[in-house]
Enzyme design. Structure first.
Site, PDB file in Angstrom:
ATOM      1  CE1 TYR A 145      -2.637  -3.437   0.998  1.00  0.00           C
ATOM      2  CE2 TYR A 145      -4.331  -1.776   0.745  1.00  0.00           C
ATOM      3  CZ  TYR A 145      -3.960  -3.098   0.811  1.00  0.00           C
ATOM      4  OH  TYR A 145      -4.903  -4.081   0.687  1.00  0.00           O
ATOM      5  CE  LYS A 191       2.962 -18.090  -0.212  1.00  0.00           C
ATOM      6  NZ  LYS A 191       1.920 -19.137  -0.322  1.00  0.00           N
ATOM      7  CG  ASP A 196      -1.023 -20.076   0.989  1.00  0.00           C
ATOM      8  OD1 ASP A 196      -0.404 -19.933   2.063  1.00  0.00           O
ATOM      9  OD2 ASP A 196      -0.516 -20.636   0.003  1.00  0.00           O
ATOM     10  CG  ASP A 256      -7.705  -4.966   2.482  1.00  0.00           C
ATOM     11  OD1 ASP A 256      -8.871  -5.010   2.918  1.00  0.00           O
ATOM     12  OD2 ASP A 256      -7.367  -4.265   1.513  1.00  0.00           O
ATOM     13  CG  ASP A 307     -13.133  -7.749   2.819  1.00  0.00           C
ATOM     14  OD1 ASP A 307     -12.875  -6.973   3.758  1.00  0.00           O
ATOM     15  OD2 ASP A 307     -13.586  -7.359   1.722  1.00  0.00           O
TER      16      ASP A 307
HETATM   17 MG    MG Z   1     -10.776  -4.056   2.401  1.00  0.00          MG
END
Ligand code: MG
Ligand code: NAI
Length: 344
Positions: free
Chosen positions: A130, A180, A216, A240, A244
């Site tokens: 980001y 990761k 993962d 992020d 979700d």
């Molecule tokens: Mg989001």
């Protein structure tokens, strides 16, 4: 002294759910100081009207005039729009709100898969991919797009400390580091090792059990056995995505709140976006925004006010009579909000 709360509704359903959060705060009454709200502009519509997605007045008002803030959601086009950059990403950076804390808790309905979920995603909020250092390079050999991913020891350390502290305050006291580093051994390796090193170099956190999980397989296990997770700490992008995913387990993005927290300032924000597919239809679930207001109050030092809001929301969810369509109901944003306000 009165409280001054900045309100940044943004775009789409952000404008529909933020008034609900405001109503909930007003309903709390004497559990918190008298509250004033300051309306502030940001978002895509702000960009198309005024040429900037995050006006400096908004940032200055947050810094100089507000004790806390609530952010709705903004629309960010998936295509590149010259001059536009997501204001929420910029705000987190400019106010140094380095942690995004996202509690995901199931609606109590025993027997359902989602009912075992009680976790907090602690997402690093200032770096990773980001930082948006992307490049498009065209050469005689072809076209290449690159993005720089930044992980610093300092940012990993402070998000790690925040996660340890949160874990310490919870019954299970369990922390899972998401990474990761089997593939990205330098960047994710630094994140993982820095957080692993915190109990050795600092406060010992002997009561906290620490596990780690590759991102993962963390998603896989989140869906199969969500009960194993308590506090998860993750770099920005993984956090992020994971939050979700966790929201799907509890039924809807429309009930998952968050706060963006720094050492001096906190900004509540529902995890969901501007939901253009349902905007303007009175269907938006206001509970994520209302819970974000409660979380903001909690981080500002008003646990009683926060509890009153949370208890009212939980009661509405448990009864399951007045719900928006995302949770299988037929009620409007306003009807759900009124029901919560009544119970506060
Ligand atoms: Mg989001
Ligand atoms: P989204 O979170 O807006 O919506 C995903 C799905 O969940 C949609 O089907 C939507 O209808 C549903 N949903 C979300 N919130 C809901 C609520 N409160 N009640 C009922 N249903 C709800 O994600 P999407 O569609 O990928 O993104 C839409 C826009 O939002 C994009 O422009 C994106 O950039 C932006 N966005 C902004 C965020 C922010 O401001 N912090 C975060 C995520 C996305």
């Amino acid at each position: 002294k009165s409280l001054r709360i900045g309100l940044i509704p943004g775009d789409g359903i952000g404008r529909e759910v933020l008034p609900a959060a405001q109503d909930a705060i007003l309903a709390v009454g004497s559990s918190i100081p008298k509250t004033e709200f300051i309306s502030l502009d940001a978002g895509f519509e702000c960009f198309t009207k005024h040429g900037e997605a995050l006006p400096q007045e908004t940032v200055q008002a947050l810094k100089n005039e507000c004790d806390g803030a609530l952010f709705g959601a903004v629309s960010s086009p998936t295509r590149k729009v010259t001059g536009y950059s997501s204001p929420i990403v910029a705000l987190r950076k400019q106010l140094d709100l380095y942690a995004n804390i996202r509690p995901v808790v199931a609606i109590a309905s025993p027997g359902e898969r989602g009912s075992k979920v009680d976790l907090i995603v602690v997402r690093e909020n200032t770096e990773c991919l980001y930082v948006k250092q992307e490049q498009l390079i065209t050469t005689s050999e072809g076209v290449k797009a690159t993005a720089t991913r930044v992980i610093t020891k300092e940012a990993s350390r402070r998000i790690g400390k925040m996660a340890f502290e949160l874990a310490l305050g919870r019954p299970r006291k369990h922390l899972t580091i998401i990474h990761k580093s089997n593939v990205l051994s330098v960047t994710d390796g630094l994140f993982r090792e820095t957080i692993r090193g915190i109990p050795l170099s600092d406060k010992q956190y002997t009561e906290v059990t620490v596990a780690e999980q590759i991102v993962d397989s963390a998603v896989y296990r989140l869906f199969r056995e969500p009960e194993i997770y308590d506090v998860l700490v993750a770099p920005n992008l993984y956090g992020d995505i994971l939050s979700d995913a966790a929201a799907a387990l509890v039924g809807s993005l429309g009930i998952v709140p968050s706060v963006n927290a720094g050492d001096k300032f906190v900004m509540g924000e529902p995890v969901h976006g501007s939901a253009p597919d349902i905007a303007g239809q009175k269907k938006a679930n206001p509970l994520a925004a209302i819970r974000s207001a409660a979380l903001m109050l909690r981080y500002m030092g008003y646990p009683d006010g926060a509890d009153r809001i949370d208890n009212a929301v939980n009661e509405v969810l448990r009864r399951g009579e007045i719900l928006t369509p995302d949770l299988g109901g037929t009620s409007t944003t306003e009807e759900v909000t009124n029901e919560v306000v009544k119970r506060i």
